[in-house]
Write an enzyme that holds these catalytic residues in place. Structure first.
Site, PDB file in Angstrom:
ATOM      1  N   ASP A  63       1.115  -1.364   0.054  1.00 52.92           N
ATOM      2  CA  ASP A  63      -0.076   0.201   0.566  1.00 52.92           C
ATOM      3  C   ASP A  63       0.998   1.166   0.148  1.00 52.92           C
ATOM      4  OD1 ASP A  63      -2.683   1.570   0.604  1.00 52.92           O
ATOM      5  OD2 ASP A  63      -1.407   2.004   2.178  1.00 52.92           O
ATOM      6  N   TYR A  68       2.918   9.874   0.258  1.00 56.30           N
ATOM      7  CA  TYR A  68       4.159   9.275   0.752  1.00 56.30           C
ATOM      8  C   TYR A  68       5.679   9.942   0.698  1.00 56.30           C
ATOM      9  CZ  TYR A  68       0.098   6.472   2.572  1.00 56.30           C
ATOM     10  OH  TYR A  68      -0.596   5.770   3.196  1.00 56.30           O
ATOM     11  N   LYS A  93      -3.777   6.019  -4.273  1.00 57.54           N
ATOM     12  CA  LYS A  93      -4.489   6.730  -3.308  1.00 57.54           C
ATOM     13  C   LYS A  93      -4.309   8.127  -4.222  1.00 57.54           C
ATOM     14  CE  LYS A  93      -3.731   5.256   1.087  1.00 57.54           C
ATOM     15  NZ  LYS A  93      -2.330   4.323   0.365  1.00 57.54           N
ATOM     16  N   GLY A 242      -2.354   0.805  10.439  1.00 54.29           N
ATOM     17  CA  GLY A 242      -2.019   1.536  11.778  1.00 54.29           C
ATOM     18  C   GLY A 242      -2.978  -0.096  12.511  1.00 54.29           C
ATOM     19  N   PHE A 244      -1.103  -0.777  15.467  1.00 58.80           N
ATOM     20  CA  PHE A 244      -0.399  -0.877  16.335  1.00 58.80           C
ATOM     21  C   PHE A 244      -0.640   0.917  17.429  1.00 58.80           C
ATOM     22  CE2 PHE A 244       2.934  -3.369  14.394  1.00 58.80           C
ATOM     23  CZ  PHE A 244       2.633  -4.484  14.906  1.00 58.80           C
ATOM     24  N   SER A 246      -0.019   4.174  16.121  1.00 55.96           N
ATOM     25  CA  SER A 246       0.559   5.029  16.055  1.00 55.96           C
ATOM     26  C   SER A 246       2.147   4.568  16.764  1.00 55.96           C
ATOM     27  CB  SER A 246       0.045   6.221  16.309  1.00 55.96           C
ATOM     28  OG  SER A 246      -0.221   6.788  15.739  1.00 55.96           O
ATOM     29  N   GLY A 247       2.151   3.089  17.381  1.00 52.98           N
ATOM     30  CA  GLY A 247       3.038   2.712  17.732  1.00 52.98           C
ATOM     31  C   GLY A 247       3.007   2.035  19.396  1.00 52.98           C
ATOM     32  N   ALA A 250       3.092  -1.608  20.140  1.00 46.71           N
ATOM     33  CA  ALA A 250       3.921  -2.146  19.825  1.00 46.71           C
ATOM     34  C   ALA A 250       5.129  -2.667  20.730  1.00 46.71           C
ATOM     35  CB  ALA A 250       4.755  -1.416  18.058  1.00 46.71           C
TER      36      ALA A 250
END
Length: 361
Positions: A63, A68, A93, A242, A244, A246-247, A250
């Site tokens: 993706d 990006y 996108k 996403g 996680f 934003s972390g 994790a």
């Protein structure tokens, strides 16, 4: 247009179709924002090594987006996929145009050392067609499997949301519909952080899939109330990004921090909920990140979960997490502690990712 993989393949265990489309989605996909220099720069060599590692280990869904790295992610992906395009699924996108920038900032919109371009929102018919054609050039391909309208919704656009949404439905959606009818894309949808705007879109148009980032995770399952049932009724699949949040899912919260949730400092109630999850994970000796990566894919409407991966080591780690055997008792304990929505399905024992790849690259 060649369609990756075949619906009548004999080795489909673990794959899910994307709605009614002849696209077989793997349980783990590759989020390509990091190879666009998300937050930190990487070399072309390191980006290629990461992508090659993913493909070699069975990941065949990638993706990306023009946003990006302002084209950098798509361009780097092109170099790796060139000789293997027919066996890969690519989503990109529309919704932003890249225009020349005079900014000298090293980090802009979260991307480091990126090309001197500025992303400008435009969901009109002409802009979507121009964006799509530019993506084809950067990706060096003549089709894109899944095309998503990027970042519609009031969280992104505030009081301008309705204006952008109307422009999209009047113009950009028509362009995407034409591209699908022409066979230049197999599936169309939205890529967003808000399931509510996906529901809004379904009330106006026909969409195959939604990429929902951060809104169906171990921390958030309100999508079970109306959005996921609506997708089932309309035959639309959901790709979860996403996983996680934003972390924080994790890293956990047992360390010193800082802890990030939804791109910001995590509020107290989120930190407390993650601590509850960590306690149960510790009891079962299960990494929190493994549970976070496996949980979303248990829902029948969710066809793939994508993780942003920035190195071969991260690829290896993500595959280890997605393949880890997690006992049913763990998930039942989460439910007993009211950490899961009553309607949220729980995962079964995973099939190893390496056995899910039906075509040799």
């Amino acid at each position: 247009m060649r369609v990756p993989l075949s619906l009548d393949s004999a080795t489909l265990t673990g794959f899910k179709p994307l709605g009614s489309k002849p696209l077989l989605m793997p349980k783990l996909g590759f989020g390509a924002a990091p190879i666009g220099n998300l937050y930190t720069a990487m070399s072309d060599t390191d980006a290629a090594a990461t992508l090659d590692s993913a493909i070699a280990q069975g990941i065949h869904y990638f993706d990306t987006a023009p946003h990006y790295g302002f084209g950098l992610s798509e361009s780097r992906l092109a170099t790796t996929i060139a000789s293997r395009r027919e066996n890969l699924i690519i989503s990109s996108k529309v919704g932003r145009l890249l225009v020349p920038s005079t900014s000298s900032d090293y980090v802009r919109h979260g991307f480091a050392n990126a090309p001197a371009l500025e992303p400008v929102f435009d969901y009109s018919y002409d802009a979507v067609m121009r964006s799509f054609e530019s993506s084809l050039r950067r990706l060096q391909t003549d089709y894109i499997d899944i095309l998503l309208a990027h970042d519609l919704g009031p969280l992104t656009h505030g009081d301008k949301h309705e204006q952008h949404f109307q422009v999209f439905m009047d113009g950009g959606y028509r362009a995407m519909h034409e591209l699908r009818a022409a066979g230049l894309v197999s599936a169309i949808g939205l890529g967003t952080n808000e399931w509510q705007v996906c529901e809004q879109a379904l009330s106006y148009g026909d969409f195959d899939a939604f990429l929902l980032a951060g809104r169906y995770t171990l921390l958030e399952q309100s999508a079970c109330d109306s959005f996921l049932p609506l997708c089932e009724a309309r035959g639309a699949s959901v790709i979860v990004g996403g996983p996680f949040n934003s972390g924080i899912l994790a890293s956990g919260v047992s360390g010193a921090g800082p802890f990030y949730y939804n791109y910001e400092a995590a509020p107290k109630h989120i930190i407390e909920r993650v601590a509850q999850l960590e306690t149960i994970c510790a009891e079962f000796e299960i990494p929190l990140a493994a549970a976070a990566l496996q949980f979303p894919g248990a829902h029948p409407q969710i066809c793939s979960v994508i993780a942003g991966l920035a190195s071969p080591a991260q690829v290896k780690q993500a595959i280890s997490w997605i393949n880890l055997s997690i006992p049913e008792e763990f998930w039942l304990q989460l439910r007993a502690q009211h950490l899961l929505h009553p309607n949220a399905p729980i995962p079964t024992s995973p099939v190893p990712l390496t056995s899910l790849f039906s075509t040799e690259l």
